[in-house]
Design an enzyme around this catalytic site. Structure first.
Site, mmCIF file in Angstrom:
data_model
loop_
_atom_site.group_PDB
_atom_site.id
_atom_site.type_symbol
_atom_site.label_atom_id
_atom_site.label_comp_id
_atom_site.label_asym_id
_atom_site.label_seq_id
_atom_site.Cartn_x
_atom_site.Cartn_y
_atom_site.Cartn_z
ATOM 1 N N GLY A 143 0.824 -1.216 0.000
ATOM 2 C CA GLY A 143 0.000 0.000 0.000
ATOM 3 C C GLY A 143 0.849 1.253 0.000
ATOM 4 O O GLY A 143 0.575 2.211 0.734
ATOM 5 N N ALA A 144 1.876 1.264 -0.878
ATOM 6 C CA ALA A 144 2.878 2.341 -0.825
ATOM 7 C C ALA A 144 2.587 3.495 -1.778
ATOM 8 O O ALA A 144 3.401 4.397 -1.905
ATOM 9 C CB ALA A 144 4.264 1.761 -1.109
ATOM 10 N N SER A 145 1.431 3.492 -2.440
ATOM 11 C CA SER A 145 1.192 4.547 -3.437
ATOM 12 C C SER A 145 0.739 5.860 -2.821
ATOM 13 O O SER A 145 0.790 6.901 -3.473
ATOM 14 C CB SER A 145 0.170 4.078 -4.473
ATOM 15 O OG SER A 145 -1.063 3.809 -3.859
ATOM 16 N N ASN A 199 0.797 -2.712 5.365
ATOM 17 C CA ASN A 199 0.052 -1.457 5.494
ATOM 18 C C ASN A 199 -1.208 -1.405 4.630
ATOM 19 O O ASN A 199 -2.172 -0.726 4.986
ATOM 20 C CB ASN A 199 0.989 -0.296 5.132
ATOM 21 C CG ASN A 199 0.245 0.989 4.891
ATOM 22 O OD1 ASN A 199 -0.183 1.673 5.818
ATOM 23 N ND2 ASN A 199 0.057 1.319 3.606
ATOM 24 N N SER A 243 -5.461 -0.809 13.572
ATOM 25 C CA SER A 243 -6.277 0.389 13.816
ATOM 26 C C SER A 243 -6.778 0.330 15.253
ATOM 27 O O SER A 243 -6.983 -0.766 15.802
ATOM 28 C CB SER A 243 -7.481 0.397 12.869
ATOM 29 O OG SER A 243 -8.467 1.297 13.332
ATOM 30 N N TYR A 268 -14.460 -3.739 9.088
ATOM 31 C CA TYR A 268 -13.129 -3.149 9.298
ATOM 32 C C TYR A 268 -12.625 -3.464 10.710
ATOM 33 O O TYR A 268 -11.471 -3.884 10.889
ATOM 34 C CB TYR A 268 -13.220 -1.640 9.083
ATOM 35 C CG TYR A 268 -11.916 -0.896 9.153
ATOM 36 C CD1 TYR A 268 -10.988 -0.959 8.115
ATOM 37 C CD2 TYR A 268 -11.606 -0.096 10.255
ATOM 38 C CE1 TYR A 268 -9.791 -0.253 8.168
ATOM 39 C CE2 TYR A 268 -10.414 0.616 10.315
ATOM 40 C CZ TYR A 268 -9.509 0.534 9.274
ATOM 41 O OH TYR A 268 -8.324 1.240 9.335
ATOM 42 N N ALA A 316 -13.538 -5.885 12.667
ATOM 43 C CA ALA A 316 -13.278 -7.326 12.788
ATOM 44 C C ALA A 316 -11.951 -7.691 12.131
ATOM 45 O O ALA A 316 -11.152 -8.455 12.681
ATOM 46 C CB ALA A 316 -14.417 -8.122 12.138
ATOM 47 N N LYS A 340 -9.353 -5.688 11.557
ATOM 48 C CA LYS A 340 -8.219 -5.120 12.295
ATOM 49 C C LYS A 340 -8.041 -5.810 13.653
ATOM 50 O O LYS A 340 -6.918 -5.965 14.129
ATOM 51 C CB LYS A 340 -8.400 -3.606 12.472
ATOM 52 C CG LYS A 340 -8.370 -2.844 11.146
ATOM 53 C CD LYS A 340 -7.031 -2.985 10.415
ATOM 54 C CE LYS A 340 -6.922 -2.041 9.238
ATOM 55 N NZ LYS A 340 -5.608 -2.112 8.575
HETATM 56 P P1 NAD Z 1 -5.012 5.004 1.749
HETATM 57 O O1 NAD Z 1 -6.370 4.658 1.274
HETATM 58 O O2 NAD Z 1 -4.535 6.407 1.629
HETATM 59 O O3 NAD Z 1 -3.921 4.048 1.039
HETATM 60 C C1 NAD Z 1 -4.141 2.677 0.987
HETATM 61 C C2 NAD Z 1 -3.035 2.004 0.224
HETATM 62 O O4 NAD Z 1 -3.303 0.599 0.240
HETATM 63 C C3 NAD Z 1 -2.936 2.420 -1.224
HETATM 64 O O5 NAD Z 1 -1.569 2.445 -1.614
HETATM 65 C C4 NAD Z 1 -3.641 1.280 -1.973
HETATM 66 O O6 NAD Z 1 -3.128 1.077 -3.283
HETATM 67 C C5 NAD Z 1 -3.282 0.116 -1.082
HETATM 68 N N1 NAD Z 1 -4.217 -1.005 -1.222
HETATM 69 C C6 NAD Z 1 -5.525 -1.033 -0.886
HETATM 70 N N2 NAD Z 1 -6.051 -2.246 -1.167
HETATM 71 C C7 NAD Z 1 -5.030 -2.978 -1.686
HETATM 72 C C8 NAD Z 1 -4.909 -4.293 -2.185
HETATM 73 N N3 NAD Z 1 -5.957 -5.147 -2.188
HETATM 74 N N4 NAD Z 1 -3.726 -4.708 -2.692
HETATM 75 C C9 NAD Z 1 -2.655 -3.878 -2.690
HETATM 76 N N5 NAD Z 1 -2.689 -2.631 -2.212
HETATM 77 C C10 NAD Z 1 -3.871 -2.191 -1.733
HETATM 78 O O7 NAD Z 1 -4.973 4.501 3.254
HETATM 79 P P2 NAD Z 1 -4.133 4.975 4.542
HETATM 80 O O8 NAD Z 1 -4.982 5.887 5.322
HETATM 81 O O9 NAD Z 1 -2.748 5.351 4.172
HETATM 82 O O10 NAD Z 1 -4.127 3.586 5.349
HETATM 83 C C11 NAD Z 1 -3.035 2.699 5.370
HETATM 84 C C12 NAD Z 1 -3.284 1.666 6.452
HETATM 85 O O11 NAD Z 1 -3.472 2.332 7.706
HETATM 86 C C13 NAD Z 1 -4.540 0.826 6.219
HETATM 87 O O12 NAD Z 1 -4.296 -0.511 6.599
HETATM 88 C C14 NAD Z 1 -5.544 1.473 7.154
HETATM 89 O O13 NAD Z 1 -6.550 0.573 7.535
HETATM 90 C C15 NAD Z 1 -4.659 1.879 8.301
HETATM 91 N N6 NAD Z 1 -5.250 2.931 9.116
HETATM 92 C C16 NAD Z 1 -5.519 4.148 8.588
HETATM 93 C C17 NAD Z 1 -6.116 5.109 9.409
HETATM 94 C C18 NAD Z 1 -6.463 6.477 8.909
HETATM 95 O O14 NAD Z 1 -7.131 7.225 9.634
HETATM 96 N N7 NAD Z 1 -6.046 6.868 7.707
HETATM 97 C C19 NAD Z 1 -6.409 4.820 10.743
HETATM 98 C C20 NAD Z 1 -6.117 3.563 11.232
HETATM 99 C C21 NAD Z 1 -5.530 2.622 10.421
#
Ligand code: NAD
Length: 227
Positions: A8-10, A72, A124, A137, A139, A141
């Site tokens: 999820g590095a994009s 991630n 999370s 979500y 469940a 996490k």
């Molecule tokens: P985001 O939506 O900005 O980025 C998500 C990334 O995951 C993207 O790079 C996307 O390409 C990748 N991704 C999604 N589904 C995928 C799949 N099936 N295969 C490969 N890549 C996939 O999200 P974020 O806010 O940066 O969240 C990152 C992590 O942190 C997640 O696991 C999220 O649940 C967790 N998180 C985020 C928050 C928040 O408030 N943003 C809070 C708690 C936990």
């Protein structure tokens, strides 16, 4: 050079983690779509679904070692339980939980053979406490947190640390659908008075990756005092 796989590095937290690690690790980066967004990052870039076991096997086959695995990639899902379709439920569980099995399954083999490695899962606070209208979500996490604790016990004899960071509300695209009013309401409820930044989570990932491997099996909240 040490090697790190970040899923999820994009964008968001994953992008910030890759940025933070890039001086010290050769990076292997995965996103689901829009690989162009990773073009500013060094290393090898892959586009695919972390829920796809065969895809993950191919990525990790390219790595002669895995020093650090940052799980991630994740998706959120807001729905009343009566509106939650099997497709949505399965998508969240597949992306947020099964993905972590896939990467850990292949990475652990490489880590065990070298008696070294670290796995950091991004879960999370909702996996600890549950969120209304986010049952899938929460469940998934919660599953990540339990998986973290179980795998830490399994891999500690092999010198491998497994921990999770549990963010609160981080300012990323995942939260872009909140209205201004919802954002203000959320912020009011966070003692730090603001959402966290992806860079703050990335710093925590980096510092955790530098900790002694004896620190393992922990779920560490990073939430500005939210929960
Ligand atoms: P985001 O939506 O900005 O980025 C998500 C990334 O995951 C993207 O790079 C996307 O390409 C990748 N991704 C999604 N589904 C995928 C799949 N099936 N295969 C490969 N890549 C996939 O999200 P974020 O806010 O940066 O969240 C990152 C992590 O942190 C997640 O696991 C999220 O649940 C967790 N998180 C985020 C928050 C928040 O408030 N943003 C809070 C708690 C936990």
């Amino acid at each position: 050079m040490k090697k790190a796989l970040v899923t999820g590095a994009s964008r968001g937290i994953g992008y910030a983690v890759a940025e933070r690690l890039k001086e010290e690790y050769e990076l292997f980066l995965i996103c689901k779509s829009n690989p162009d967004l990773m073009s500013g990052l060094p290393g090898r870039h892959y586009t695919g679904d972390t829920g796809d076991h065969d895809f993950i096997e191919k990525v990790i086959n390219d790595m002669d070692s895995v020093d650090l695995l940052v799980n991630n990639a994740g998706i959120a899902c807001f729905d009343l339980i009566q509106d939650m379709t099997p497709e949505k439920w399965n998508d969240v569980l597949r992306t947020d939980l099964s993905s972590i099995y896939n990467t850990s399954h292949f990475a652990a083999k490489k880590m065990i053979s070298r008696h070294s490695g670290r796995i950091i899962n991004i879960s999370s606070v909702w996996g600890l406490y549950g969120a209304s209208c986010e049952s899938a979500y929460s469940a998934a996490k919660g599953g990540v947190n339990a998986f973290t604790k179980a795998l830490a016990k399994e891999l500690a004899p092999s010198g491998i640390a497994v921990n999770a960071l549990a963010p609160g509300v981080i300012d990323t695209d995942m939260n872009k659908n909140f209205s201004d009013e919802e954002r203000a309401d959320l912020t009011d409820r966070i003692p730090a008075g603001r959402m966290g930044t992806p860079e703050e989570v990335a710093e925590a990932v980096y510092l955790l990756s530098e900790m002694p491997v004896y620190l393992t099996g922990q779920i560490i909240s990073i939430d500005g005092g939210f929960i």
